[in-house]
Every structure is written in structure tokens, then in C-alpha cells.
Design an enzyme around this catalytic site. Structure first.
Site, PDB file in Angstrom:
ATOM      1  N   CYS A 218       0.836  -1.199   0.000  1.00 17.17           N
ATOM      2  CA  CYS A 218       0.000   0.000   0.000  1.00 17.17           C
ATOM      3  C   CYS A 218       0.876   1.257   0.000  1.00 17.17           C
ATOM      4  O   CYS A 218       1.483   1.554  -1.018  1.00 17.17           O
ATOM      5  CB  CYS A 218      -0.991  -0.060   1.161  1.00 17.17           C
ATOM      6  SG  CYS A 218      -2.503   0.843   0.792  1.00 17.17           S
TER       7      CYS A 218
ATOM      8  N   HIS B 284      -3.591  -5.302   0.354  1.00 15.50           N
ATOM      9  CA  HIS B 284      -2.985  -5.835   1.580  1.00 15.50           C
ATOM     10  C   HIS B 284      -3.015  -7.360   1.570  1.00 15.50           C
ATOM     11  O   HIS B 284      -3.961  -7.955   2.077  1.00 15.50           O
ATOM     12  CB  HIS B 284      -3.740  -5.318   2.808  1.00 15.50           C
ATOM     13  CG  HIS B 284      -3.580  -3.861   3.031  1.00 15.50           C
ATOM     14  ND1 HIS B 284      -2.677  -3.348   3.937  1.00 15.50           N
ATOM     15  CD2 HIS B 284      -4.186  -2.800   2.464  1.00 15.50           C
ATOM     16  CE1 HIS B 284      -2.747  -2.023   3.916  1.00 15.50           C
ATOM     17  NE2 HIS B 284      -3.654  -1.664   3.034  1.00 15.50           N
TER      18      HIS B 284
ATOM     19  N   GLU C 243      -1.399  -9.325   3.330  1.00 12.93           N
ATOM     20  CA  GLU C 243      -1.224  -9.881   4.682  1.00 12.93           C
ATOM     21  C   GLU C 243      -2.551 -10.292   5.321  1.00 12.93           C
ATOM     22  O   GLU C 243      -2.591 -11.208   6.142  1.00 12.93           O
ATOM     23  CB  GLU C 243      -0.481  -8.883   5.584  1.00 12.93           C
ATOM     24  CG  GLU C 243      -1.240  -7.622   5.988  1.00 12.93           C
ATOM     25  CD  GLU C 243      -1.161  -6.477   4.991  1.00 12.93           C
ATOM     26  OE1 GLU C 243      -0.883  -6.737   3.810  1.00 12.93           O
ATOM     27  OE2 GLU C 243      -1.394  -5.316   5.377  1.00 12.93           O
TER      28      GLU C 243
HETATM   29  N1  GLN Z   1      -2.179   6.536   2.750  1.00 15.49           N
HETATM   30  C1  GLN Z   1      -2.238   5.773   1.545  1.00 15.49           C
HETATM   31  C2  GLN Z   1      -3.595   5.877   0.862  1.00 15.49           C
HETATM   32  O1  GLN Z   1      -4.561   6.245   1.457  1.00 15.49           O
HETATM   33  C3  GLN Z   1      -1.878   4.323   1.788  1.00 15.49           C
HETATM   34  C4  GLN Z   1      -2.831   3.621   2.703  1.00 15.49           C
HETATM   35  C5  GLN Z   1      -2.266   2.344   3.276  1.00 15.49           C
HETATM   36  O2  GLN Z   1      -1.064   2.144   3.303  1.00 15.49           O
HETATM   37  N2  GLN Z   1      -3.136   1.490   3.785  1.00 15.49           N
HETATM   38  O3  GLN Z   1      -3.706   5.565  -0.294  1.00 15.49           O
END
Ligand code: GLN
Length: 534
Positions: free
Chosen positions: A384, A510, A512
Site C-alpha cells: 500500500c 494488503h 497480509e
Molecule cells: N495513505 C495511503 C492511501 O490512502 C496508503 C494507505 C495504506 O497504506 N493502507 O492511499
């Protein structure tokens, strides 16, 4: 009325005794006996969900397929049971009140005074039975957050009392998890705090059926008898729960203590078969007897609290175990990394993971780390925000876009290589408004991502507002950073990889959240493998 049976898990004496792990372990044993089981968490705080909480408060925010932002215990439930959870598996006081107040405004209670009893408790009871009423489960385990005696969890305890009365003793069971402190001076385990905490439950009208006693020392028969006598439970319903070296040992420990049998007996359910834990034991065997070891750097800004990265840690454990490889995590604070010390910080690591996150703190440290990783051919996975940083780094260092950034951090950047998603423009509410939950992604034939997954169509969970800016896609691809995973409907970039690097993958989603003991996530499995080969 639902045919499911309900098990309530409460905690006494102190917090952090591991109700989540005990609940998940019991569920695992019941599942291994052939029962269909799910676990639900009731959280006493007033946030509607934990999505608006800083990870320092309660650790990671876990995300389900259906896009609920939930407590991290749901991650344990999925990792143990290998069955997805959903919105209904996490209920907060905030969400209960929100429903009741919305109904009040709609006029559903017209003429009535709306009160904790019966309106709040009725809504709690409805939420507890939602999962049972689907017909998908034989047994629903409901874990009540907090410690008995907390003012804020009182309505939950009262709802349990009412449900036990409504559904009957054989359809419900209460497990109370307590602590037996060990006094080293006298060499004794003390039972008084447990007695007091059971007394407190009794004051609320709830008699526990089973006591799971956390202890650093073996609990003798004599102590079990004492606890049983003073707390009104059967002696075989006093279960010892010793400190474990791994959370994955707990199901086996609970099996030895026959927690599952005692529970089934309470619920008047047949034992069916001896639990089939073959796969679990194979996993444990590999976990405990690694033949290799890797050191993985975890670069993040919440590293003081490891719970902030719970699912990532466990996914690394799963990925390590299947490779018969111990994973040692080197915790690296992103704020501590700069141009001068990056080599010293990352030298000797077999692989590096750059973690998700929000906001600008530590961002330049992450970008600096990624430059070193890219230039030194170190296996890399960016998740992310970690992926977004890899894009920013590539733009700055390789594409010569000085000052390239994400508009989350630098709204006026000349090169907004990461930008707010179209659907996010105009969104002002912070709660539950990100791009959340499972979306489909198509992988490019012949890409590293496709070979890692061994398929071309995947579904992964998301939690973000910002996204790769497709305006720049051609420039990136021409210079060797490939968008190898795309959402087929929106065209959003989900995976990036480097052509000229042994293992460099960034994912907007994600992975994970989807790694379980029985289904370790391919990205983590292959990341560890690449790190072993590095
Ligand atoms: N802050 C970033 C976004 O909103 C990444 C979010 C995250 O790492 N879950 O896109």
C-alpha cells in the site's frame, strides 16, 4: 429462533490475556471435529469501527472481504480457521448506538423512551444472533472485549445474561478467561483475583461454565479444585493455559486440556470425531524446526507497537514456515533512515518490507530505503503506502521527476505520481469511506506477479484513498517499472514490479490480511524464498 449454539468469552483480572487466541484455538478444535464455527468480537468503544483509530491505540486495523474495518482479533480468527469473516463479526458500542439512534430518528420507537435496557441490549442481542441466524454455523463464539467490571462493557454482559435466559443453558456456554498470578517470593499461584472476577460476573447475573486460567506455572489439581469450589464450576472445567512460545501452540495445548470436550459437553453436542489437526501439526513442525533463517527488515513508522503490523508479522511467519525458514524481523523506524545511514541500517538484510501507513511522518525514510533496496538488488515488497513510496522513488531517481510525490503528502507537487482516486474526490467523512475490501485484479501474463500467484485473476483486500496516477504509466513502463496488476473495471494499478531486479514487488492491496496457517499467502511465501536465495 436460530439453531446455532453460542459461546461467550469474557475476560477477568487484567486485559491482554489473549481472549482472541483462546477463542480462535477453541474454534479451531471445534472446526477440526467437524463443526461449522465462526467467531465474533464485541468491542466496547464508541468509535463505530476502528478505522478511524491510530494504530498506536489498538494495533492494526484488519479489513474483511466485504470491506469492514475491524479489530485485529478478526485476523487471528481467519488465520486459525481459514474461513473469511465479515462485517457481522465485529460489533462496537458505537455501531450499536448508531443503529439505535438512527431508528429513533426514523420514528421506529415513536412514543417510547429509548434506553440502554431494552433498546441497546436488544440491538446487541440481535447482532450476536445475526451470524447464528444465517444457518451457516453450528456454533458462534462471541468474544467480549475489555475486562469484566469495566463500565463500558456492562451492556454486553447484560445482553449475554438475557440471551442465556432466552436460549437456555444447553444452547449457551460462558468461558471466563482469568489470570493466576505467581508470587515468586512464596512460590505460589494465587486464585483470589479469579474468585473476585467471577464474583463480579455473578453480580451481573452471569455464572461462567468454564474458567480458562492463564498462568506462568503449571496449575495443580489442588488449585483447580479450589478454583472450582469457589467459582461454582466443575473441576474439569478449570482449564490451565500456560504461556506459549507461539500462538499456534495454543490449539494443541487446549486440546490436551480438553477445552473442546468440556465445551461440547456443556452445549450437549456430540464430540463427533477426534480433531483432525494434521495440517496444523505439519505447519507447527516446520515452524519449530527451521533449517534456514532470514533477516527481514520491516520499515514502518509504528514499529514501537508490533501489534500495528500484526497481520504482516503473521504472514511472514506463515511464509517462513512453509519454506522451513525462521524469519527474524529487524524493526526499522522509517523516521530514523536518512541518506547517510541507510546503508548501515539495511546492510546484511535478506529482504525488506516497506509497510502501509498514512500521512507524511517517516515518508522520506521509506523512499530512501527503497532507493537503496532497488540499487542493491535486495528482495523487496512494498504494501500500500510502501508500494506508493516505490513509485515515488522510481519517479524521482530513474525518471528524473524531481519532487515527485503523492498528493496525500504534497498536494502541490509538480509530479503527482500518486494521486487521490477519482471516487475519493469530494469525500469528507473519514469513517468507512476509503476504497475498502476485496477487488479483483488481472495480472499480466509472463509477469513476476503472475508467476508468484500461478494465475491471472486474483482478489485482494484494499484500504486506501490514493492510487498510481495512470497519466504516467507509459513513462514508468518504458523505464522498467511495470504495472503488472490492474483492476479490470477501473483500470487502477494494483501491482508494480521492476524488470531489472531479482524480486521487487509493490502492491496497492494488503496481501497480509489473507494469509492463513493453511493457506500461506503466495506473495509472502515467494518473498521469503527470494530472501533465502539473496
Ligand atoms: N495513505 C495511503 C492511501 O490512502 C496508503 C494507505 C495504506 O497504506 N493502507 O492511499
Amino acid at each position: 429462533m436460530s439453531s446455532a449454539k453460542y459461546i461467550f468469552v469474557t475476560g477477568g483480572v487484567t486485559s491482554s490475556l489473549g481472549k482472541g487466541i483462546i477463542s480462535a484455538s477453541l474454534a479451531k478444535l471445534l472446526q477440526a471435529r467437524g463443526y461449522r464455527v465462526t467467531i465474533q468480537k464485541l468491542d466496547p468503544y464508541i468509535n463505530v469501527d476502528p478505522g478511524t483509530l491510530n494504530p498506536y491505540e489498538h494495533g492494526e486495523c484488519y479489513v474483511t472481504d466485504d470491506g469492514a474495518e475491524t479489530d485485529l482479533d478478526l485476523g487471528h480468527y481467519e488465520r486459525f480457521l481459514n474461513v473469511p469473516t465479515s462485517k457481522a463479526n465485529n460489533v462496537t458500542t458505537g455501531s450499536i448506538y448508531q443503529t439505535v439512534i438512527n431508528k429513533e430518528r426514523a420514528g421506529d420507537y415513536l412514543g417510547k423512551t429509548v434506553q440502554v435496557i431494552p433498546h441497546i441490549t436488544d440491538e446487541i442481542k440481535r447482532r450476536i444472533q445475526l451470524l447464528g441466524n444465517t444457518g451457516e454455523y453450528d456454533i458462534v463464539i462471541t468474544e467480549i472485549g475489555g475486562t469484566v467490571g469495566d463500565i463500558e462493557s456492562l451492556p454486553f454482559i447484560e445482553s449475554i445474561r438475557q440471551l442465556i435466559w432466552e436460549l437456555g443453558n444447553t444452547n449457551t456456554a460462558v468461558i471466563h478467561l482469568t489470570l493466576l498470578p505467581y508470587l515468586s517470593v512464596t512460590g505460589e499461584l494465587k486464585t483470589k483475583p479469579t474468585q473476585h472476577s467471577v464474583k463480579m460476573l455473578l453480580e451481573y447475573g452471569v455464572q461462567p461454565d468454564i474458567l480458562v486460567c492463564r498462568s506462568s506455572q503449571p496449575v495443580s489439581m489442588e488449585i483447580k479444585r479450589k478454583i472450582a469450589q469457589f467459582c461454582n464450576v466443575n473441576i474439569n472445567a478449570v482449564i490451565e493455559s500456560l504461556d506459549a512460545s507461539s500462538i499456534y501452540d495454543v490449539p494443541i495445548m487446549m486440546l490436551k486440556e480438553q477445552l473442546d470436550k468440556v465445551v461440547l459437553n456443556n452445549l450437549k453436542l456430540p464430540s463427533r470425531q477426534e480433531p483432525n489437526l494434521d495440517n496444523w501439526k505439519v505447519f507447527l513442525g516446520k515452524l519449530k524446526n527451521p533449517i534456514r533463517e532470514v533477516r527481514i527488515g520491516l520499515v514502518g513508522k509504528y514499529i514501537e507497537l508490533h501489534d500495528a503490523y500484526k497481520s504482516i508479522i503473521e504472514a511472514l511467519v506463515h511464509g517462513g514456515a512453509i519454506n522451513e525458514c525462521r524469519v527474524r524481523i529487524a524493526w526499522i523506524h522509517s523516521e530514523s533512515i536518512d541518506e547517510k545511514n541507510v546503508e548501515e541500517k539495511l546492510k546484511g538484510l535478506d529482504g525488506v518490507l516497506v509497510a502501509p501507513g498514512f500521512g507524511d511522518r517517516g515518508i522520506e525514510g521509506k523512499i530512501t530505503a527503497i532507493r537503496y533496496i532497488r540499487e542493491n538488488n535486495i528482495p523487496f515488497i512494498g504494501i500500500c503506502l510502501g508500494m506508493q513510496c516505490a513509485v515515488i522513488e522510481f519517479a524521482r531517481s530513474v525518471l528524473g521527476m524531481k519532487g515527485a510525490h503523492s498528493t496525500e503528502i504534497e498536494p502541490q507537487t509538480k509530479y503527482p505520481v500518486i494521486d487521490l482516486m477519482a471516487g475519493q474526490k469530494g469525500v469528507t467523512d473519514k469513517g468507512g469511506t476509503m476504497r475498502l475490501g476485496k477487488y479483483i485484479c488481472s495480472l499480466t501474463k509472463g509477469s513476476k506477479a503472475a508467476s508468484i500467484y500461478s494465475k491471472l485473476r486474483i482478489g485482494e483486500r484494499h484500504r486506501h484513498r490514493y492510487e498510481f496516477n495512470n497519466k504516467y504509466i507509459k513513462k514508468f513502463q518504458d523505464a522498467g517499472m511495470i504495472a503488472s496488476g490492474i483492476n479490470p473495471e477501473s483500470g487502477l494499478v494494483e501491482v508494480i514490479e521492476l524488470k531489472n531486479h531479482p524480486w521487487f514487488i509493490g502492491v496497492q492491496f494488503h496481501p497480509e490480511y489473507r494469509s492463513t496457517v493453511e493457506n500461506p499467502h503466495p506473495l509472502f511465501v515467494k518473498f521469503i524464498k527470494a530472501s533465502m536465495e539473496h
